[in-house]
Design a protein around this motif. Structure first.
Motif, PDB file in Angstrom:
ATOM      1  N   TYR A  75       0.756  -1.370  -0.211  1.00 50.59           N
ATOM      2  CA  TYR A  75       0.048  -0.040  -0.111  1.00 50.59           C
ATOM      3  C   TYR A  75       0.900   1.246  -0.018  1.00 50.59           C
ATOM      4  O   TYR A  75       1.940   1.414   0.881  1.00 50.59           O
ATOM      5  CB  TYR A  75      -0.895   0.083   1.234  1.00 50.59           C
ATOM      6  CG  TYR A  75      -2.140  -0.940   1.191  1.00 50.59           C
ATOM      7  CD1 TYR A  75      -2.190  -1.837   0.106  1.00 50.59           C
ATOM      8  CD2 TYR A  75      -3.050  -1.051   2.268  1.00 50.59           C
ATOM      9  CE1 TYR A  75      -3.263  -2.768  -0.097  1.00 50.59           C
ATOM     10  CE2 TYR A  75      -4.179  -1.789   2.155  1.00 50.59           C
ATOM     11  CZ  TYR A  75      -4.248  -2.632   1.093  1.00 50.59           C
ATOM     12  OH  TYR A  75      -5.321  -3.437   1.261  1.00 50.59           O
ATOM     13  N   ASP A  76       0.421   2.433  -0.933  1.00 50.39           N
ATOM     14  CA  ASP A  76       1.258   3.500  -0.851  1.00 50.39           C
ATOM     15  C   ASP A  76       0.346   4.590  -0.423  1.00 50.39           C
ATOM     16  O   ASP A  76      -0.658   4.485  -0.031  1.00 50.39           O
ATOM     17  CB  ASP A  76       1.620   3.709  -2.432  1.00 50.39           C
ATOM     18  CG  ASP A  76       0.334   3.710  -3.412  1.00 50.39           C
ATOM     19  OD1 ASP A  76      -0.699   3.740  -2.998  1.00 50.39           O
ATOM     20  OD2 ASP A  76       0.780   3.586  -4.731  1.00 50.39           O
ATOM     21  N   ASP A  77       0.768   5.781  -0.570  1.00 49.78           N
ATOM     22  CA  ASP A  77       0.055   7.049  -0.211  1.00 49.78           C
ATOM     23  C   ASP A  77      -1.135   7.107  -0.896  1.00 49.78           C
ATOM     24  O   ASP A  77      -2.125   7.579   0.196  1.00 49.78           O
ATOM     25  CB  ASP A  77       0.999   8.440  -0.373  1.00 49.78           C
ATOM     26  CG  ASP A  77       2.260   8.483   0.479  1.00 49.78           C
ATOM     27  OD1 ASP A  77       2.336   7.322   1.442  1.00 49.78           O
ATOM     28  OD2 ASP A  77       3.085   9.237   0.127  1.00 49.78           O
ATOM     29  N   LYS A  78      -1.266   6.754  -1.846  1.00 48.75           N
ATOM     30  CA  LYS A  78      -2.668   7.096  -2.678  1.00 48.75           C
ATOM     31  C   LYS A  78      -3.652   5.956  -2.085  1.00 48.75           C
ATOM     32  O   LYS A  78      -4.710   6.330  -1.777  1.00 48.75           O
ATOM     33  CB  LYS A  78      -2.551   6.548  -4.048  1.00 48.75           C
ATOM     34  CG  LYS A  78      -3.712   6.603  -4.890  1.00 48.75           C
ATOM     35  CD  LYS A  78      -3.484   6.357  -6.407  1.00 48.75           C
ATOM     36  CE  LYS A  78      -4.967   6.124  -7.137  1.00 48.75           C
ATOM     37  NZ  LYS A  78      -4.718   5.712  -8.507  1.00 48.75           N
ATOM     38  N   LYS A  79      -3.238   4.534  -1.636  1.00 48.39           N
ATOM     39  CA  LYS A  79      -4.083   3.696  -1.083  1.00 48.39           C
ATOM     40  C   LYS A  79      -4.582   4.369   0.357  1.00 48.39           C
ATOM     41  O   LYS A  79      -5.480   4.105   0.773  1.00 48.39           O
ATOM     42  CB  LYS A  79      -3.487   2.588  -1.029  1.00 48.39           C
ATOM     43  CG  LYS A  79      -4.263   1.198  -0.180  1.00 48.39           C
ATOM     44  CD  LYS A  79      -5.668   1.052  -1.154  1.00 48.39           C
ATOM     45  CE  LYS A  79      -6.212   0.018  -0.520  1.00 48.39           C
ATOM     46  NZ  LYS A  79      -7.393  -0.538  -1.164  1.00 48.39           N
ATOM     47  N   VAL A  80      -3.406   4.876   1.123  1.00 51.16           N
ATOM     48  CA  VAL A  80      -3.660   5.299   2.446  1.00 51.16           C
ATOM     49  C   VAL A  80      -4.927   6.387   2.270  1.00 51.16           C
ATOM     50  O   VAL A  80      -5.840   6.389   3.134  1.00 51.16           O
ATOM     51  CB  VAL A  80      -2.446   5.946   3.137  1.00 51.16           C
ATOM     52  CG1 VAL A  80      -2.782   6.377   4.419  1.00 51.16           C
ATOM     53  CG2 VAL A  80      -1.502   4.819   3.376  1.00 51.16           C
ATOM     54  N   GLU A  81      -4.699   7.218   1.338  1.00 49.29           N
ATOM     55  CA  GLU A  81      -5.792   8.607   1.366  1.00 49.29           C
ATOM     56  C   GLU A  81      -7.252   7.889   0.941  1.00 49.29           C
ATOM     57  O   GLU A  81      -8.172   8.304   1.495  1.00 49.29           O
ATOM     58  CB  GLU A  81      -5.413   9.466   0.222  1.00 49.29           C
ATOM     59  CG  GLU A  81      -4.276  10.223   0.550  1.00 49.29           C
ATOM     60  CD  GLU A  81      -4.469  10.795   1.765  1.00 49.29           C
ATOM     61  OE1 GLU A  81      -5.414  11.302   2.105  1.00 49.29           O
ATOM     62  OE2 GLU A  81      -3.491  10.813   2.644  1.00 49.29           O
ATOM     63  N   MET A  94      -3.143   6.937  11.513  1.00 51.14           N
ATOM     64  CA  MET A  94      -2.171   5.923  12.318  1.00 51.14           C
ATOM     65  C   MET A  94      -2.258   4.716  12.541  1.00 51.14           C
ATOM     66  O   MET A  94      -1.336   3.752  12.173  1.00 51.14           O
ATOM     67  CB  MET A  94      -2.163   6.591  13.763  1.00 51.14           C
ATOM     68  CG  MET A  94      -1.777   8.163  14.093  1.00 51.14           C
ATOM     69  SD  MET A  94       0.259   8.162  13.865  1.00 51.14           S
ATOM     70  CE  MET A  94       0.739   7.669  15.221  1.00 51.14           C
ATOM     71  N   LYS A  95      -3.365   4.121  12.654  1.00 56.50           N
ATOM     72  CA  LYS A  95      -3.964   2.742  12.546  1.00 56.50           C
ATOM     73  C   LYS A  95      -3.726   2.145  11.177  1.00 56.50           C
ATOM     74  O   LYS A  95      -3.575   0.929  11.150  1.00 56.50           O
ATOM     75  CB  LYS A  95      -5.437   2.392  13.177  1.00 56.50           C
ATOM     76  CG  LYS A  95      -5.453   2.874  14.653  1.00 56.50           C
ATOM     77  CD  LYS A  95      -6.621   2.400  15.347  1.00 56.50           C
ATOM     78  CE  LYS A  95      -6.926   2.968  16.723  1.00 56.50           C
ATOM     79  NZ  LYS A  95      -8.334   2.769  17.203  1.00 56.50           N
ATOM     80  N   ILE A  96      -4.027   3.002   9.892  1.00 59.43           N
ATOM     81  CA  ILE A  96      -3.826   2.459   8.725  1.00 59.43           C
ATOM     82  C   ILE A  96      -2.462   2.306   8.569  1.00 59.43           C
ATOM     83  O   ILE A  96      -1.938   1.137   8.070  1.00 59.43           O
ATOM     84  CB  ILE A  96      -4.652   3.521   7.626  1.00 59.43           C
ATOM     85  CG1 ILE A  96      -6.144   3.460   8.016  1.00 59.43           C
ATOM     86  CG2 ILE A  96      -4.118   3.048   6.359  1.00 59.43           C
ATOM     87  CD1 ILE A  96      -7.005   4.631   7.098  1.00 59.43           C
ATOM     88  N   ASN A 101       2.645  -1.375   8.220  1.00 58.22           N
ATOM     89  CA  ASN A 101       3.862  -1.974   9.013  1.00 58.22           C
ATOM     90  C   ASN A 101       3.709  -3.108   9.368  1.00 58.22           C
ATOM     91  O   ASN A 101       4.587  -4.201   9.483  1.00 58.22           O
ATOM     92  CB  ASN A 101       3.937  -0.856  10.193  1.00 58.22           C
ATOM     93  CG  ASN A 101       5.187  -1.392  11.147  1.00 58.22           C
ATOM     94  OD1 ASN A 101       6.299  -1.004  10.708  1.00 58.22           O
ATOM     95  ND2 ASN A 101       4.674  -1.812  12.065  1.00 58.22           N
ATOM     96  N   ASN A 102       2.451  -3.484  10.213  1.00 53.97           N
ATOM     97  CA  ASN A 102       2.341  -4.789  10.800  1.00 53.97           C
ATOM     98  C   ASN A 102       2.283  -5.990   9.844  1.00 53.97           C
ATOM     99  O   ASN A 102       2.464  -7.120  10.061  1.00 53.97           O
ATOM    100  CB  ASN A 102       1.228  -4.637  11.624  1.00 53.97           C
ATOM    101  CG  ASN A 102       1.121  -3.864  12.853  1.00 53.97           C
ATOM    102  OD1 ASN A 102       2.360  -3.592  13.125  1.00 53.97           O
ATOM    103  ND2 ASN A 102       0.097  -3.749  13.839  1.00 53.97           N
TER     104      ASN A 102
END
Length: 193
Positions: A75-81, A94-96, A101-102
């Motif tokens: 997942y990249d920044d686009k997916k996070v958004e 933070m949880k995303i 990370n996990n």
């Protein structure tokens, strides 16, 4: 579903909770994919009710590619958004980020131990801890095992998996059985090796 059965009191809110209690909670899970799903859901649950998470579980499943940790690591920044704009899940950056990370750390543990299941179940000697609480008040929020597990995960780089979260994970995945002694599920739990 038989609503006349005696169950643990916490699950009597509605059928969603009762189904979860009857068919999942406290049943031993050894499948890494399901273990990861619970780790994700429980990390998002921190500070919220489990009922809130259960109601959003299928939305999480769709949003997170079926809890596929291999995909989540990419997942990249686009997916996070995209996830931050998804009203069907808990929108906490933070949880995303912790989930991504996990997923990466999860794979590292798999590589080290052969499976994540082998690693996590080693904290309870490979078999469930069967407790015999009579009341909900007798069920702890944390134990020495969840403390040790949480500390070890933190050392390995995991995030949002404190001792309370890990104890709920242990309950959910059957590493510990905290069904109350008068719950109809308790009898089925006494047959573990």
């Amino acid at each position: 579903m038989n609503n006349n059965l005696i169950r643990c009191g916490w699950c009597e809110k509605d059928d969603l909770y009762r189904i979860y209690h009857d068919y999942e909670w406290g049943k031993p899970v050894y499948d890494d994919k399901i273990i990861f799903e619970f780790l994700v859901l429980e990390s998002f649950q921190a500070g919220l009710s489990w009922h809130t998470i259960l109601k959003k579980r299928e939305n999480f499943r769709k949003a997170l590619d079926g809890f596929d940790f291999h995909k989540i690591t990419k997942y990249d920044d686009k997916k996070v958004e995209e996830l931050m704009n998804n009203s069907g899940i808990i929108r906490n950056r933070m949880k995303i980020l912790a989930t991504i990370n996990n997923a990466q750390k999860f794979i590292e543990v798999q590589n080290e131990f052969g499976s994540f299941s082998k690693y996590i179940w080693s904290f309870v000697g490979g078999k469930p801890i069967i407790n015999h609480p009579k009341t909900l008040e007798e069920v702890p929020a944390t134990t020495e095992v969840s403390d040790n597990l949480s500390k070890d995960l933190k050392k390995k780089g995991f995030k949002f998996l404190g001792s309370t979260v890990m104890y709920t994970h242990m309950q959910a995945t059957g590493m510990v059985c905290d069904h109350l002694v008068d719950c109809y599920q308790k009898n089925s739990m006494n047959n573990f090796p």
